[in-house]
Design an enzyme around this catalytic site. Structure first.
Site, PDB file in Angstrom:
ATOM      1  N   HIS A 335      -1.862  -2.266   0.399  1.00  0.00           N
ATOM      2  CA  HIS A 335      -2.522  -3.286  -0.427  1.00  0.00           C
ATOM      3  C   HIS A 335      -2.877  -2.754  -1.811  1.00  0.00           C
ATOM      4  O   HIS A 335      -2.942  -1.534  -2.046  1.00  0.00           O
ATOM      5  CB  HIS A 335      -3.777  -3.822   0.261  1.00  0.00           C
ATOM      6  CG  HIS A 335      -4.853  -2.798   0.477  1.00  0.00           C
ATOM      7  ND1 HIS A 335      -5.674  -2.342  -0.541  1.00  0.00           N
ATOM      8  CD2 HIS A 335      -5.262  -2.153   1.604  1.00  0.00           C
ATOM      9  CE1 HIS A 335      -6.528  -1.474  -0.049  1.00  0.00           C
ATOM     10  NE2 HIS A 335      -6.303  -1.330   1.250  1.00  0.00           N
ATOM     11  N   CYS A 352      -5.810   2.478   5.380  1.00  0.00           N
ATOM     12  CA  CYS A 352      -4.775   1.696   4.702  1.00  0.00           C
ATOM     13  C   CYS A 352      -4.046   2.541   3.657  1.00  0.00           C
ATOM     14  O   CYS A 352      -4.492   3.630   3.299  1.00  0.00           O
ATOM     15  CB  CYS A 352      -5.391   0.477   4.015  1.00  0.00           C
ATOM     16  SG  CYS A 352      -5.985  -0.789   5.164  1.00  0.00           S
TER      17      CYS A 352
END
Length: 406
Positions: A335, A352
């Site tokens: 992301h 992440c």
């Protein structure tokens, strides 16, 4: 005198003969006649060949289910057998005349369908057999298969005529636990137009994933074929779908994240590669290692530590994470990140893969460009992380399972 008596006896004989001939002629008439046409009370005299009882075949046909049966199971509910003879022909058709495939056994004593019958359908069975004398026996019966009272809902992650990356895994989820796994697996095929076949792998009793041995080739047309309406998936429960679901494999893109060097190398085939600085999971929350697949894409999403298990350290709640692409069900994304400067230098995330972006998301940022060049089904492989290897059922991560165990 003697000659006169002989003449009178001859005349009498002629008269009797005439009556007999007349009686014979009258007896052939269907209308009522004189007593001269009556037969001998003792039944004397020989019968003609046409009056003899016809010979009957000794072959005895048995069709299961019985004529007129209802609620017949579509699997293993139909069989034709013969005793004292051999089957010569068996045809089974539905109301539209569509025939059911099947073969007579090598010994000629039985016949079974070669395919499962349809539910809620009336069938006509015509069977013929001969005995040792060559005399034919025949039978015609009808029956109706059951209409399922219970069905199981089938859902997958494929959109009709959608386009996906080379790592796309077809994931089929069922609304109830499946007991007859082999029957369900036989009722679903996933195959490319180039002959590539995806093999199914069960994760528990309600999830079945399909992938080929190697990544799909770009441009391949793939079809998911469901033939489950007539399949008993569990006792008394049947599948709900018969349909074909086509999709296409897009261009090649495989990205490798090296958590040790904090870089992501994006390969689009041949010499077309790009290196993007990233930040991966920190030592307390290392990223998963292994081959994952982009499962969804969201231009903006909210990320909250309360929705992710086993997070260590500070909690977080970011309401506007840009350019987010989910890799695992446990919460791993690639992301955009506008609140950190760790890209290319250190691992600072909660697991992440963060890529530089602007608040609100910028299409000209590294994250924005990667997001716009990516599609569901693209491969993202993470290496050299301090974390464990991702499990095959965590997202579309079946590529981590060796083909021999798939």
């Amino acid at each position: 005198m003697g000659n006169g008596r002989r003449a009178r006896r001859a005349a009498a004989a002629l008269l009797v003969g005439g009556v007999m001939l007349l009686g014979t002629a009258c007896s052939s008439s269907s209308s009522g006649g004189s007593s001269g046409g009556s037969t001998d009370a003792k039944g004397g005299g020989s019968s003609s060949a046409s009056d003899a009882a016809p010979k009957v075949s000794t072959a005895q046909l048995t069709v299961t289910p019985a004529d007129g049966a209802a609620d017949v199971a579509p699997k293993d509910g139909l069989q034709v057998a013969v005793a004292s003879g051999k089957l010569t022909a068996v045809t089974v058709t539905d109301k539209n005349g569509k025939a059911v495939a099947g073969e007579i056994a090598a010994d000629g004593l039985s016949w079974k369908p070669g395919e499962q019958l349809a539910v809620g359908t009336t069938y006509t069975v015509n069977a013929q057999a001969v005995d040792s004398a060559g005399l034919v026996a025949a039978s015609t019966t009808t029956f109706t298969t059951l209409t399922p009272a219970k069905k199981i809902a089938t859902n997958d992650n494929i959109a009709d005529n959608g386009q996906y990356g080379v790592g796309m895994i077809v994931s089929v989820n069922f609304s109830k636990a499946v007991q007859n796994k082999a029957a369900v697996l036989a009722g679903i095929t996933v195959e490319g137009a180039d002959g590539t076949v995806a093999k199914g792998h069960w994760f528990g009793s309600s999830r079945l994933d399909f992938r080929p041995e190697n990544y799909w080739k770009p441009g391949t047309k793939v079809t998911v074929k469901y033939r489950l309406k007539n399949v008993e998936v569990s006792p008394g429960v049947y599948g709900d779908v018969d349909k074909d679901e086509p999709f296409t494999i897009g261009r090649y893109q495989v990205s490798t994240v090296d958590a040790a060097t904090h870089k992501m190398t994006v390969s689009r085939g041949g010499s077309d590669t790009q290196v993007i600085p990233i930040t991966a999971g920190n030592d307390q929350n290392p990223s998963w290692n292994g081959t994952m697949v982009v499962a969804t894409k969201e231009k903006m999403t909210r990320m909250n530590s309360a929705t992710v298990s086993n997070i260590k350290g500070d909690e977080y709640d970011v309401p506007d994470v840009p350019h987010a692409m989910r890799l695992t069900t446990s919460g791993t994304y690639v992301h955009g990140n506008y609140w950190s400067s760790a890209f290319g230098s250190t691992n600072a995330s909660h697991g992440c893969i963060g890529v530089s972006d602007a608040k609100g998301g910028s299409d000209s940022s590294a994250a924005g460009k990667f997001f716009n060049s990516s599609m569901v089904g693209d491969v993202v492989k993470i290496v050299n992380s301090k974390g464990q290897t991702v499990s095959g059922d965590n997202g579309l991560s079946g590529w981590t399972i060796p083909w021999s165990k798939w």
